[in-house]
Design an enzyme around this catalytic site. Structure first.
Site, PDB file in Angstrom:
ATOM      1  N   LYS A  91      72.213  31.177  66.216  1.00  0.00           N
ATOM      2  CA  LYS A  91      71.115  31.734  65.434  1.00  0.00           C
ATOM      3  C   LYS A  91      70.505  30.645  64.559  1.00  0.00           C
ATOM      4  O   LYS A  91      71.236  29.929  63.875  1.00  0.00           O
ATOM      5  CB  LYS A  91      71.686  32.843  64.527  1.00  0.00           C
ATOM      6  CG  LYS A  91      70.650  33.824  64.006  1.00  0.00           C
ATOM      7  CD  LYS A  91      70.251  34.807  65.083  1.00  0.00           C
ATOM      8  CE  LYS A  91      69.657  36.085  64.517  1.00  0.00           C
ATOM      9  NZ  LYS A  91      69.259  36.994  65.624  1.00  0.00           N
TER      10      LYS A  91
ATOM     11  N   THR B 139      74.163  37.265  68.024  1.00  0.00           N
ATOM     12  CA  THR B 139      73.648  36.280  67.060  1.00  0.00           C
ATOM     13  C   THR B 139      73.274  36.971  65.751  1.00  0.00           C
ATOM     14  O   THR B 139      73.350  36.372  64.682  1.00  0.00           O
ATOM     15  CB  THR B 139      72.445  35.487  67.634  1.00  0.00           C
ATOM     16  OG1 THR B 139      71.355  36.380  67.837  1.00  0.00           O
ATOM     17  CG2 THR B 139      72.816  34.802  68.934  1.00  0.00           C
ATOM     18  N   ASP B 140      72.913  38.234  65.845  1.00  0.00           N
ATOM     19  CA  ASP B 140      72.634  38.998  64.626  1.00  0.00           C
ATOM     20  C   ASP B 140      73.894  39.117  63.755  1.00  0.00           C
ATOM     21  O   ASP B 140      73.823  39.024  62.530  1.00  0.00           O
ATOM     22  CB  ASP B 140      72.092  40.384  65.001  1.00  0.00           C
ATOM     23  CG  ASP B 140      71.613  41.147  63.781  1.00  0.00           C
ATOM     24  OD1 ASP B 140      70.664  40.660  63.130  1.00  0.00           O
ATOM     25  OD2 ASP B 140      72.208  42.192  63.453  1.00  0.00           O
TER      26      ASP B 140
ATOM     27  N   ILE C  81      59.024  -2.624  56.548  1.00  0.00           N
ATOM     28  CA  ILE C  81      59.877  -1.439  56.371  1.00  0.00           C
ATOM     29  C   ILE C  81      61.277  -1.745  56.907  1.00  0.00           C
ATOM     30  O   ILE C  81      62.277  -1.292  56.350  1.00  0.00           O
ATOM     31  CB  ILE C  81      59.270  -0.212  57.090  1.00  0.00           C
ATOM     32  CG1 ILE C  81      57.878   0.090  56.522  1.00  0.00           C
ATOM     33  CG2 ILE C  81      60.166   1.012  56.939  1.00  0.00           C
ATOM     34  CD1 ILE C  81      57.122   1.159  57.291  1.00  0.00           C
ATOM     35  N   GLN C  82      61.329  -2.533  57.982  1.00  0.00           N
ATOM     36  CA  GLN C  82      62.637  -2.905  58.542  1.00  0.00           C
ATOM     37  C   GLN C  82      63.521  -3.524  57.453  1.00  0.00           C
ATOM     38  O   GLN C  82      64.690  -3.150  57.281  1.00  0.00           O
ATOM     39  CB  GLN C  82      62.453  -3.930  59.692  1.00  0.00           C
ATOM     40  CG  GLN C  82      61.918  -3.357  60.981  1.00  0.00           C
ATOM     41  CD  GLN C  82      60.396  -3.402  61.096  1.00  0.00           C
ATOM     42  OE1 GLN C  82      59.693  -3.274  60.100  1.00  0.00           O
ATOM     43  NE2 GLN C  82      59.899  -3.533  62.313  1.00  0.00           N
TER      44      GLN C  82
ATOM     45  N   ARG D  48      50.125  -4.675  50.522  1.00  0.00           N
ATOM     46  CA  ARG D  48      49.594  -3.442  51.125  1.00  0.00           C
ATOM     47  C   ARG D  48      50.158  -2.229  50.400  1.00  0.00           C
ATOM     48  O   ARG D  48      51.270  -2.287  49.854  1.00  0.00           O
ATOM     49  CB  ARG D  48      49.930  -3.389  52.621  1.00  0.00           C
ATOM     50  CG  ARG D  48      51.417  -3.382  52.924  1.00  0.00           C
ATOM     51  CD  ARG D  48      51.698  -3.224  54.412  1.00  0.00           C
ATOM     52  NE  ARG D  48      53.132  -3.216  54.687  1.00  0.00           N
ATOM     53  CZ  ARG D  48      53.672  -2.907  55.847  1.00  0.00           C
ATOM     54  NH1 ARG D  48      52.915  -2.582  56.884  1.00  0.00           N
ATOM     55  NH2 ARG D  48      54.975  -2.917  56.014  1.00  0.00           N
TER      56      ARG D  48
ATOM     57  N   ASN E 200      55.919   4.853  59.181  1.00  0.00           N
ATOM     58  CA  ASN E 200      54.945   4.068  58.431  1.00  0.00           C
ATOM     59  C   ASN E 200      53.655   4.867  58.222  1.00  0.00           C
ATOM     60  O   ASN E 200      52.981   5.203  59.171  1.00  0.00           O
ATOM     61  CB  ASN E 200      54.642   2.782  59.213  1.00  0.00           C
ATOM     62  CG  ASN E 200      53.759   1.829  58.431  1.00  0.00           C
ATOM     63  OD1 ASN E 200      53.265   2.162  57.362  1.00  0.00           O
ATOM     64  ND2 ASN E 200      53.569   0.639  58.981  1.00  0.00           N
TER      65      ASN E 200
HETATM   66  O1  URC Z   1      56.736  -2.577  58.093  1.00  0.00           O
HETATM   67  C1  URC Z   1      56.159  -2.700  59.185  1.00  0.00           C
HETATM   68  N1  URC Z   1      56.874  -3.027  60.284  1.00  0.00           N
HETATM   69  C2  URC Z   1      56.302  -3.171  61.524  1.00  0.00           C
HETATM   70  O2  URC Z   1      57.004  -3.488  62.525  1.00  0.00           O
HETATM   71  C3  URC Z   1      54.920  -2.953  61.619  1.00  0.00           C
HETATM   72  N2  URC Z   1      54.031  -3.014  62.659  1.00  0.00           N
HETATM   73  C4  URC Z   1      52.811  -2.699  62.165  1.00  0.00           C
HETATM   74  O3  URC Z   1      51.767  -2.639  62.860  1.00  0.00           O
HETATM   75  N3  URC Z   1      52.891  -2.455  60.823  1.00  0.00           N
HETATM   76  C5  URC Z   1      54.192  -2.608  60.459  1.00  0.00           C
HETATM   77  N4  URC Z   1      54.832  -2.473  59.263  1.00  0.00           N
END
Ligand code: URC
Length: 326
Positions: free
Chosen positions: A11, A71-72, A246-247, A198, A273
């Protein structure tokens, strides 16, 4: 025992709201967070329950419902047990319900319950003594929320937790300055301009696993990791780090979480992103700019940071310090 084929039923969207559950206090204090506990006046979640077991095969193959827990009834079972739970965490509650299912129905091999926390924020209200926190009125939060999964299976010696993870989902953070993205491959497919600063908007899901699942239950609050604290670590690292991607950012958040909580084995990230699109680059006499939501498609990252990573980084830092000294 030990179902090998994919076969389960259950459920979803089981909404559980328990009022005045046991509060969670006494968590470990960390520098990144002012979180001190949850009063659990409203202990709310949306759960998804799955029952597993070879005994259910004939319900699929023969239409034999004699061993089917409706499931009820599963929904009722979970709701009734919400009144009996004496602990203070979703992890503990899900484990309790899984174990009670296995105790009650001897033909079930395993029970998996996943749930999303339904969060409520405290509100300030006017009282005779002035503005202060209401102990009666709460505001439904539209922000990030805790998640957890628990699976308990029957074994020869009783029951065992065979799957457990906790996390926080849908954390959405913007850093208006202090993020860059440049130095990536430039070839005939590249149109993205390099960015030295950015407006980085990210969506984050973070999940963690404990070395010892008993720490996830919150019975010893000092060994419990609250989703709120993980959220606060992510926010602090985002603030502190002049990030290059971000990685890099999520790896650093992962290291910090593992540093603060030695009881965790690893931390898993799913990031998205959502960097704002720049519309007005320069506003006269202002450092401001104008942005809009980005258009799809969106980039994503997936990463598991382990205790091994933290060990390597510590060794590298120690070596670097040694080399500088000598
Ligand atoms: O932090 C980022 N990682 C990426 O791998 C990536 N690729 C992208 O186009 N923008 C970003 N920004």
């Amino acid at each position: 025992m030990g179902t090998t084929r994919t076969m389960y039923y259950g459920k979803g969207d089981v909404y559980v709201f328990r009022t005045y559950a046991q509060p969670l206090y006494g968590v470990k204090e960390i520098p990144e967070s002012g979180f001190t506990g949850r009063n659990n006046v409203i202990f709310g979640m949306n759960a998804n329950i799955s029952l597993k077991g070879d005994a259910f095969l004939t319900s699929f193959t023969k239409g034999d419902n004699s061993l089917v827990v409706a499931t009820d009834s599963m929904k009722n079972f979970m709701l009734q047990h919400a009144g009996q739970y004496e602990g203070s965490t979703m992890e503990g509650f899900l484990t309790f319900v899984c174990e009670r299912f296995l105790e009650t129905y001897s033909h079930i091999d395993a029970v998996e319950i996943k749930c999303d926390e339904i969060t409520f924020d405290s509100v300030q209200v006017a009282k005779e003594s002035g503005l202060s926190e209401s102990e009666l009125v709460y505001r439904r939060s539209r922000n990030e929320y805790g998640i957890t999964t628990v699976e308990v299976a029957r074994t020869e010696n009783g029951t065992e937790i065979i799957k457990q993870s906790s996390g926080i989902s849908d954390l959405q953070l913007i850093k208006v300055s202090g993020s860059s993205f440049y130095g990536y491959i430039q070839d005939e497919y590249t149109t993205l301009p390099e960015a030295k600063d950015r407006p980085l908007f990210i969506y984050l899901n973070i999940a963690w696993r404990y070395n010892d699942v008993t720490d996830a239950m919150g019975i010893d609050p000092l060994r419990y990791v609250a989703a709120e604290q993980v959220r606060d670590i992510a926010q602090s690292v985002f603030h502190q780090l002049e990030n290059r991607s971000i990685q890099q950012l999520i790896y650093q958040i992962g290291l910090r979480i593992l540093e603060r909580f030695p009881q965790l084995a690893d931390v898993e990230f799913e990031s998205n992103n959502r960097t704002w699109e720049t519309i007005v680059e320069m506003i006269p006499k202002s450092k401001g700019q104008v942005f809009t939501e980005p258009r799809p498609p969106y980039g994503f990252q997936k990463l598991i940071v382990t205790r091994e990573d933290l060990k390597k980084e510590r060794n590298a830092a120690a070596n670097a310090a040694y080399t500088t000294k000598v």
